[in-house]
Design a protein around this motif. Structure first.
Motif, PDB file in Angstrom:
ATOM      1  N   ILE A   1       0.859  -1.180   0.000  1.00  7.62           N
ATOM      2  CA  ILE A   1       0.000   0.000   0.000  1.00  7.62           C
ATOM      3  C   ILE A   1       0.896   1.230   0.000  1.00  7.62           C
ATOM      4  O   ILE A   1       1.816   1.341   0.812  1.00  7.62           O
ATOM      5  CB  ILE A   1      -0.951   0.020   1.209  1.00  7.62           C
ATOM      6  CG1 ILE A   1      -2.087  -0.986   1.006  1.00  7.62           C
ATOM      7  CG2 ILE A   1      -1.523   1.419   1.427  1.00  7.62           C
ATOM      8  CD1 ILE A   1      -3.109  -1.015   2.122  1.00  7.62           C
TER       9      ILE A   1
ATOM     10  N   LEU B   1       0.687   5.390   0.335  1.00  6.94           N
ATOM     11  CA  LEU B   1      -0.196   6.461   0.789  1.00  6.94           C
ATOM     12  C   LEU B   1       0.522   7.797   0.694  1.00  6.94           C
ATOM     13  O   LEU B   1       1.726   7.882   0.941  1.00  6.94           O
ATOM     14  CB  LEU B   1      -0.639   6.231   2.239  1.00  6.94           C
ATOM     15  CG  LEU B   1      -1.451   4.964   2.546  1.00  6.94           C
ATOM     16  CD1 LEU B   1      -1.725   4.869   4.042  1.00  6.94           C
ATOM     17  CD2 LEU B   1      -2.759   4.943   1.757  1.00  6.94           C
TER      18      LEU B   1
ATOM     19  N   MET C   1      -8.783   5.267  -2.351  1.00  4.97           N
ATOM     20  CA  MET C   1      -7.820   4.217  -2.662  1.00  4.97           C
ATOM     21  C   MET C   1      -8.131   3.632  -4.032  1.00  4.97           C
ATOM     22  O   MET C   1      -9.287   3.542  -4.440  1.00  4.97           O
ATOM     23  CB  MET C   1      -7.899   3.093  -1.626  1.00  4.97           C
ATOM     24  CG  MET C   1      -7.524   3.481  -0.216  1.00  4.97           C
ATOM     25  SD  MET C   1      -5.734   3.606   0.008  1.00  4.97           S
ATOM     26  CE  MET C   1      -5.217   1.911  -0.306  1.00  4.97           C
TER      27      MET C   1
ATOM     28  N   TYR D   1      -7.098   0.056  -6.478  1.00  2.00           N
ATOM     29  CA  TYR D   1      -6.730  -1.326  -6.206  1.00  2.00           C
ATOM     30  C   TYR D   1      -6.248  -2.016  -7.486  1.00  2.00           C
ATOM     31  O   TYR D   1      -6.852  -1.873  -8.557  1.00  2.00           O
ATOM     32  CB  TYR D   1      -7.929  -2.074  -5.623  1.00  2.00           C
ATOM     33  CG  TYR D   1      -8.396  -1.475  -4.320  1.00  2.00           C
ATOM     34  CD1 TYR D   1      -7.914  -1.951  -3.102  1.00  2.00           C
ATOM     35  CD2 TYR D   1      -9.297  -0.406  -4.306  1.00  2.00           C
ATOM     36  CE1 TYR D   1      -8.331  -1.387  -1.911  1.00  2.00           C
ATOM     37  CE2 TYR D   1      -9.712   0.161  -3.115  1.00  2.00           C
ATOM     38  CZ  TYR D   1      -9.219  -0.337  -1.913  1.00  2.00           C
ATOM     39  OH  TYR D   1      -9.614   0.231  -0.733  1.00  2.00           O
TER      40      TYR D   1
ATOM     41  N   THR E   1     -12.822   5.873   0.988  1.00  4.55           N
ATOM     42  CA  THR E   1     -12.985   5.237   2.296  1.00  4.55           C
ATOM     43  C   THR E   1     -13.922   6.111   3.120  1.00  4.55           C
ATOM     44  O   THR E   1     -14.329   7.192   2.695  1.00  4.55           O
ATOM     45  CB  THR E   1     -11.641   5.101   3.017  1.00  4.55           C
ATOM     46  OG1 THR E   1     -11.198   6.398   3.427  1.00  4.55           O
ATOM     47  CG2 THR E   1     -10.589   4.481   2.108  1.00  4.55           C
TER      48      THR E   1
ATOM     49  N   PHE F   1      -3.376   0.186  -3.432  1.00  2.57           N
ATOM     50  CA  PHE F   1      -3.177  -1.184  -2.949  1.00  2.57           C
ATOM     51  C   PHE F   1      -2.843  -2.047  -4.151  1.00  2.57           C
ATOM     52  O   PHE F   1      -3.500  -1.979  -5.191  1.00  2.57           O
ATOM     53  CB  PHE F   1      -4.428  -1.734  -2.269  1.00  2.57           C
ATOM     54  CG  PHE F   1      -4.369  -3.230  -2.044  1.00  2.57           C
ATOM     55  CD1 PHE F   1      -3.804  -3.745  -0.887  1.00  2.57           C
ATOM     56  CD2 PHE F   1      -4.849  -4.118  -3.005  1.00  2.57           C
ATOM     57  CE1 PHE F   1      -3.726  -5.117  -0.693  1.00  2.57           C
ATOM     58  CE2 PHE F   1      -4.771  -5.488  -2.818  1.00  2.57           C
ATOM     59  CZ  PHE F   1      -4.212  -5.988  -1.652  1.00  2.57           C
TER      60      PHE F   1
ATOM     61  N   HIS G   1      -9.060  -4.813   3.778  1.00  5.15           N
ATOM     62  CA  HIS G   1      -9.622  -3.758   4.632  1.00  5.15           C
ATOM     63  C   HIS G   1      -8.779  -3.562   5.892  1.00  5.15           C
ATOM     64  O   HIS G   1      -8.428  -2.430   6.254  1.00  5.15           O
ATOM     65  CB  HIS G   1     -11.060  -4.118   5.002  1.00  5.15           C
ATOM     66  CG  HIS G   1     -11.667  -3.218   6.035  1.00  5.15           C
ATOM     67  ND1 HIS G   1     -12.055  -1.932   5.761  1.00  5.15           N
ATOM     68  CD2 HIS G   1     -11.933  -3.435   7.346  1.00  5.15           C
ATOM     69  CE1 HIS G   1     -12.548  -1.377   6.863  1.00  5.15           C
ATOM     70  NE2 HIS G   1     -12.487  -2.268   7.831  1.00  5.15           N
TER      71      HIS G   1
ATOM     72  N   ARG H   1      -5.327  -2.035   5.114  1.00  6.57           N
ATOM     73  CA  ARG H   1      -5.460  -0.591   4.877  1.00  6.57           C
ATOM     74  C   ARG H   1      -5.599   0.167   6.189  1.00  6.57           C
ATOM     75  O   ARG H   1      -4.985   1.225   6.383  1.00  6.57           O
ATOM     76  CB  ARG H   1      -6.668  -0.325   3.977  1.00  6.57           C
ATOM     77  CG  ARG H   1      -6.788   1.135   3.512  1.00  6.57           C
ATOM     78  CD  ARG H   1      -8.075   1.353   2.756  1.00  6.57           C
ATOM     79  NE  ARG H   1      -9.227   1.324   3.646  1.00  6.57           N
ATOM     80  CZ  ARG H   1     -10.403   0.816   3.337  1.00  6.57           C
ATOM     81  NH1 ARG H   1     -10.582   0.234   2.168  1.00  6.57           N
ATOM     82  NH2 ARG H   1     -11.411   0.852   4.201  1.00  6.57           N
ATOM     83  N   GLN H   2      -6.396  -0.357   7.110  1.00  4.84           N
ATOM     84  CA  GLN H   2      -6.567   0.299   8.407  1.00  4.84           C
ATOM     85  C   GLN H   2      -5.233   0.402   9.159  1.00  4.84           C
ATOM     86  O   GLN H   2      -4.921   1.443   9.744  1.00  4.84           O
ATOM     87  CB  GLN H   2      -7.577  -0.473   9.256  1.00  4.84           C
ATOM     88  CG  GLN H   2      -9.022  -0.223   8.865  1.00  4.84           C
ATOM     89  CD  GLN H   2      -9.969  -0.905   9.833  1.00  4.84           C
ATOM     90  OE1 GLN H   2      -9.874  -2.100  10.078  1.00  4.84           O
ATOM     91  NE2 GLN H   2     -10.878  -0.140  10.393  1.00  4.84           N
TER      92      GLN H   2
ATOM     93  N   CYS I   1      -2.266   0.521   7.895  1.00  4.50           N
ATOM     94  CA  CYS I   1      -1.403   1.509   7.230  1.00  4.50           C
ATOM     95  C   CYS I   1      -1.821   2.929   7.586  1.00  4.50           C
ATOM     96  O   CYS I   1      -0.968   3.793   7.833  1.00  4.50           O
ATOM     97  CB  CYS I   1      -1.449   1.308   5.717  1.00  4.50           C
ATOM     98  SG  CYS I   1      -0.736  -0.259   5.166  1.00  4.50           S
TER      99      CYS I   1
END
Length: 661
Positions: free
Chosen positions: A345, A347, A357, A359, A372, A382, A428, A431-432, A434
């Protein structure tokens, strides 16, 4: 019977439509093409390059894909131009408005004026790929899958030249005469050549023939002798070349622009990683000039687009570029997560209040982008880098390769595959983690609640990820349309609020309904509550109103006439009316409590004086019987269904939902 003729440019190739001695007739409608009809150049770029990246030969070198434009003349390819007679016979055989419209357009490509210029085509060639092997006894060999089958996919793990299932329709969609010529060479020196035309069942010389015809000099079978392949179409090195016949050369400049923008949207990461080089006309896009073309075709580093599939890639490109250069505003996170394996990922913090985001999986093609529920002001990418994870995510894609959804992957019993659910949950949670690490030293905090966007009154979220049209946000007027009881919304244009107008508003009425939606007494014979009810008192006109919870849901089992049973489902739903090409569509945003394989929706329209039953004309989920949609598939959480009423009007809608058990 061999038909090779060395004295002609086309080496004796001609059209072969086999006699149809029975079985199903194919009409002028081709359902396989509907996935790609709305955005043909976008679909073509995505399908072509993804298939080439799936078939890479030397992983140390970039795959090269070239798009060029030329034409065929009847003086050099007389037998090819005999296709015009088959097209005329298709129109005569069915003689319906649809057939007349479709085949008249095809015939125009063969008009005298057009013939003088030749029939244009798009030539697509790839290099550093495996080419397409052909096995006449194996329907999943790549050349067989593309040229001689429908809905058959050749997987890359079988050393294919990509996957050619429904996606090959994107190639045919760009041919106004629905005709493709394909020529390929494998690293082992195997050659395969053939032309394919998708028409419909028709009569030719008094004989009923099949809908699909083949152009070759080998009795209707692929040509595998390189000396027998017309020089115009032959390959000299491994890879595959496609010729999309019927292209209008006056569309060339527009086509090039659209193709370049789609390469930058969907494949910038592959170009950045030096896995891909694309040539379109005279323009070459590679790692060295990627920055230049990003700046030329996209204005800024903020992706504030709402049109699904048309995002601004610069924000995400900058996240990767800045993270790799050590910029403190950007970070690269890499983990090996249990099911999907190695994933990354990227950011980057941006000057905006939205988080979004995009993918990708192993071929490094954009699948989709989505906001998000947080609002740090972050754009991110991602990407799954693991082969095993790539295979799992591939199962979660739809035919257009623009979503990962758990309902796309079902087992032989029609149940949602648990691996798909687990994979999306892993993404999911990754991502959280990160986001938490990126802001671990920040005073900013944000709480992400999965599914929150399904319940909030956010019109832009309703359609931004589902529709192919741009949508402007509007201001609630507080008024109620005369045709129903929904609160209306006006559209902001250049920052100015305008009054509601049935004919001019892009976005129509919106209604949010909690469980409880049907006003009339719907108790069954046993006295149990049959469905949901909403309090009948309406909000005062010109004062807007609030969504209200309805009466308590009672789970009641009802017997169908065939002896099966159905049960009522407590669903929350929203409705948005949208005018598209003079059609008043409604989008039902349904929040299902669990996965529903065999659902049924009954729709009642609510008027000023009384409720009414209006039959439905179209739906993109299930089948229609009057005002009822049967065989509906819903996944747990948010679902969007697009419908059109037969009267082509906006309506306030009441809904009853069932599950057949």
């Amino acid at each position: 019977m061999a038909e090779y003729d060395p004295t002609t440019n086309e080496r004796g190739c001609r059209w072969h439509f086999e006699e149809q001695k029975g079985g199903r007739e194919d009409g002028p409608n081709n359902a396989m093409m509907q996935n790609f009809k709305a955005n043909p150049y976008k679909s073509l770029i995505r399908e072509v390059i993804q298939n080439s990246l799936d078939a890479v030969y030397n992983h140390d070198e970039p795959v090269k894909v070239e798009f060029s434009f030329s034409s065929l003349t009847d003086s050099n390819f007389k037998n090819f131009f005999e296709l015009e007679k088959h097209i005329k016979e298709c129109r005569n055989y069915f003689n319906t408005p649809k057939a007349n419209e479709l085949y008249w357009e095809m015939e125009k490509c063969f008009s005298r004026q057009s013939i003088k210029k030749g029939i244009g085509y798009i030539r697509i060639s790839d290099y550093n790929t495996k080419g397409m092997h052909y096995d006449p006894n194996s329907s999943d060999s790549p050349f067989y899958a593309f040229a001689r089958s429908a809905g058959v996919s050749a997987k890359s793990d079988q050393e294919s030249g990509g996957s050619f299932g429904f996606g090959k329709s994107a190639y045919f969609q760009l041919s106004p005469i629905s005709t493709i010529i394909v020529s390929t060479m494998t690293p082992k020196g195997e050659f395969n050549f053939e032309g394919v035309s998708w028409l419909c069942t028709h009569r030719y010389n008094g004989i009923k023939v099949n809908s699909v015809g083949y152009y070759d000099n080998n009795g209707g079978y692929p040509v595998n002798e390189p000396s027998n392949i017309p020089p115009r179409f032959s390959r000299t090195e491994p890879g595959t070349t496609f010729f999309l016949l019927g292209f209008r050369m006056e569309d060339k400049d527009e086509a090039i622009k659209e193709m370049i923008k789609e390469v930058l949207r969907s494949f910038w990461y592959a170009v950045f990683q030096n896995k891909l080089e694309v040539t379109i006309g005279e323009i070459v896009i590679n790692r060295e000039n990627l920055d230049e073309y990003m700046s030329k075709y996209f204005d800024n580093d903020i992706d504030d687009t709402q049109k699904s599939g048309y995002l601004n890639p610069r924000a995400y490109y900058r996240a990767v570029k800045e993270a790799e250069s050590g910029n403190l505003k950007a970070r690269h996170f890499r983990e090996s997560i249990p099911l999907l394996g190695k994933c990354s990922i990227y950011l980057i913090k941006a000057d905006c209040s939205k988080d979004k985001m995009i993918y990708m999986r192993r071929p490094l093609m954009l699948v989709y982008g989505k906001r998000t529920q947080t609002s740090y002001g972050v754009f991110g990418l991602f990407v799954c880098e693991n082969k095993r994870g790539d295979e799992i995510l591939r199962e979660l894609e739809n035919p257009a390769h623009d979503e990962w959804k758990q309902t796309n992957w079902r087992n032989s019993r029609g149940k949602i595959e648990e691996k798909g659910v687990q994979a999306l949950d892993e993404i999911h949670k990754f991502r959280q983690r990160c986001f938490e690490e990126l802001f671990s030293n920040s005073q900013e905090t944000a709480l992400e609640i999965t599914g929150l966007e399904d319940l909030l009154y956010v019109p832009e979220d309703l359609l931004a990820d589902n529709d192919e049209s741009d949508h402007s946000l509007g201001n609630p007027t507080g008024n109620v349309k005369d045709i129903g009881t929904s609160i209306t919304t006006d559209i902001n244009k250049d920052g100015v609020s305008k009054k509601s107008d049935d004919d001019g508003a892009n976005i129509g009425s919106v209604k949010i309904t909690m469980p409880g939606s049907y006003e009339e007494d719907t108790t069954n014979e046993d006295g149990d509550l049959a469905g949901f009810r909403e309090r009948t008192k309406r909000p005062a006109r010109n004062r807007g109103g609030k969504p209200r919870a309805g009466d308590k849901f009672i789970n009641t089992k009802i017997q169908n006439p065939d002896g099966t049973y159905r049960t009522y489902i407590p669903v929350e739903f929203r409705v948005m009316a949208q005018k598209e090409n003079d059609k008043h569509y409604h989008y039902l945003l349904i929040h299902a409590p669990h996965d529903i394989i065999e659902g049924e929706l009954e729709l009642i329209t609510s008027g000023e004086q009384s409720d009414d039953v209006v039959n439905l004309e179209t739906t993109d989920n299930g089948s229609i019987e009057g005002n009822i949609i049967k065989h509906v598939v819903l996944e747990e959480g948010r679902n969007t269904i697009k419908i059109l009423f037969a009267d082509n009007m906006h309506h306030a809608i009441k809904l009853k939902a069932y599950e057949n058990i």
